[in-house]
Design an enzyme around this catalytic site. Structure first.
Site, PDB file in Angstrom:
ATOM      1  N   HIS A   1       0.812  -1.222   0.000  1.00 50.39           N
ATOM      2  CA  HIS A   1       0.000   0.000   0.000  1.00 50.39           C
ATOM      3  C   HIS A   1       0.846   1.273   0.000  1.00 50.39           C
ATOM      4  CE1 HIS A   1      -3.673  -2.253   1.844  1.00 50.39           C
ATOM      5  NE2 HIS A   1      -3.433  -2.569   0.586  1.00 50.39           N
TER       6      HIS A   1
ATOM      7  N   ILE B   1       0.899   6.998   0.321  1.00 51.02           N
ATOM      8  CA  ILE B   1       0.355   5.899   1.122  1.00 51.02           C
ATOM      9  C   ILE B   1      -1.123   5.727   0.820  1.00 51.02           C
ATOM     10  CG2 ILE B   1       0.013   5.034   3.470  1.00 51.02           C
ATOM     11  CD1 ILE B   1       2.101   7.359   4.249  1.00 51.02           C
ATOM     12  N   CYS B   2      -1.530   4.513   0.519  1.00 54.83           N
ATOM     13  CA  CYS B   2      -2.952   4.237   0.278  1.00 54.83           C
ATOM     14  C   CYS B   2      -3.575   3.770   1.592  1.00 54.83           C
ATOM     15  CB  CYS B   2      -3.089   3.169  -0.811  1.00 54.83           C
ATOM     16  SG  CYS B   2      -4.788   2.743  -1.193  1.00 54.83           S
ATOM     17  N   LEU B   3      -4.094   4.707   2.361  1.00 59.66           N
ATOM     18  CA  LEU B   3      -4.712   4.374   3.653  1.00 59.66           C
ATOM     19  C   LEU B   3      -5.921   5.301   3.825  1.00 59.66           C
ATOM     20  CD1 LEU B   3      -4.520   2.819   6.398  1.00 59.66           C
ATOM     21  CD2 LEU B   3      -3.212   4.755   7.259  1.00 59.66           C
TER      22      LEU B   3
END
Lengths: 150, 262
Positions: free
Chosen positions: A82, A89-91
């Protein structure tokens, strides 16, 4: 209400981070209320044990009603499904699930737990394409959050 | 056009929209509502005509996804401010607000993360004893004050739902936890509300609300009123909100005889 809200909130957060630093998290640079750099250590017993990472937080004047811009910087960006090699950041909590009850400390802890639960060190499958087209600010990316198990 | 330009343009449209409508507007005669539907269906026109027999004014809340919380907070605070001859209204409101701090702590919210919103809300409420109607409106039109109040109201709802899970979890989608529901639909600014949030807010604040549902249903000429009651005996007449699909505004009921509404 002399100080604007973001300044009041960030001075409290800074104080709290200095007094009760969460394990593996330390302040590298927080000299103003615009940009902070924090160190994040990979937790013992995980794939990232012994590694040190750097996070950069950019705060706007509407923090904490609006999320800060958060990315990994420096020469060691964690290799994680991620996290893109440009530090993005993929969050979800950093973008459309942001809530003002999040803090710098709680974000660091979420990222640490995201790293800790990782079972295989690899970049997101679309890394090459993404970093070619992504803008500098990850908040301008339209994120699709499809997998929260890793 | 690049993505960057599209984003800039979208933001410009939003800002323009925001500039057209204050967060909470001056109240207007109900005739203004009628005007909105003068070319609309007879169903709407009949309902508004019936509504204006018992209600004479309305106040718009900006359609930014926070309209319910902002309308509720304003209507409540305005009621307290206008009742300077009834100090018990102010005492009850301050007490409910002070108790909300313990509720948020009980729901595991960090004091550090919520106290700025809480203090702005409490301070605004305490100031009502010497606010003029114009000053209260100005406070609710100030981004920082108004959004802090909305945020605290959101957290009160979230804290109530989290501490009363046994009553409300059955209404969630299968597999969703209350924490997930609240973080997605309650705690983030701009997320629209549904009845569960309304119920929770009346319970936390001990304030009753009646919602007037204005719809295009052809079969009825009356606006349908739905009451939401706290667990305790209401200490003042209900707030009245006007609901149109996706949006809440404030209504003024003639029999409540509120003097000094601006």
């Amino acid at each position: 209400m002399a100080k604007p809200m973001f300044a009041r909130r960030l001075s409290k957060e800074l104080n709290d981070l200095a007094m009760n630093p969460p394990a593996g998290i330390d302040i590298i640079d927080a000299n103003d209320f615009k940009v902070w750099r924090l160190g994040l250590a990979g937790a013992p017993g995980t794939l990232y044990e012994g590694e040190k990472f750097q996070l950069e937080f950019n705060f706007g004047p509407n923090y904490p009603l609006e999320s800060p811009q958060v990315l990994f910087v420096g020469d060691n960006v964690p290799i994680h499904p991620h996290i893109y090699s440009n530090g993005h950041i993929c969050l979800d909590v950093l973008y459309n699930h942001w809530s003002p009850v999040q803090t710098v400390a709680s974000i660091c802890l979420s990222l640490q737990s995201m790293l800790s639960s990782c079972t295989s060190k690899e970049r997101p499958p679309d890394n090459a394409a993404y970093i070619k087209t992504a803008r500098a600010n990850p908040k301008h990316t339209t994120w699709a959050f499809h997998d929260d198990t890793v | 056009m690049t993505d960057e330009q599209i984003l800039t343009q979208m933001q410009a449209i939003k800002d323009e929209e925001a500039n057209l409508h204050p967060l909470v507007d001056n109240s207007v005669d109900l005739v203004e509502l009628e005007k909105e539907y003068q070319n609309g269906s007879a169903a709407f026109q009949n309902k508004i005509r019936n509504l204006s027999e018992t209600h004479d004014r309305m106040r718009r809340s900006r359609g930014d996804g926070n309209c319910f919380y902002r309308a509720f907070a304003f209507a409540w605070f305005e009621r307290v401010m206008l009742a300077k001859n009834k100090p018990e209204l102010h005492m009850n409101a301050v007490k409910a607000m002070e108790e909300s701090k313990d509720l948020l702590l009980a729901a595991q919210f960090e004091l550090l993360a919520f106290e700025d919103f809480y203090l702005v809300t409490l301070e605004t409420l305490q100031n009502l004893v010497h606010y003029t109607p114009e000053e209260l409106l100005a406070a609710f039109q100030n981004d920082e004050i108004s959004n802090s109040i909305v945020m605290h109201f959101r957290l009160m709802v979230s804290a109530y739902l989290k501490t009363h899970q046994e009553d409300y979890a059955p209404f969630l989608e299968f597999g969703q936890t209350m924490d997930e529901f609240c973080s997605m639909h309650v705690e983030a600014m701009g997320r629209e509300s549904e009845e569960m949030m309304l119920i929770a807010l009346t319970k936390v604040t001990h304030v009753s609300v009646e919602v007037a549902y204005l719809s295009g249903n052809e079969n009825v000429d009356e606006v349908n009123f739905l009451p939401f009651l706290p667990d305790t005996e209401p200490y003042m007449p209900p707030l009245v909100l006007l609901y149109r699909p996706g949006h809440y505004d404030i209504l003024y009921r003639k029999s409540h005889c509120l003097e000094g509404v601006v």
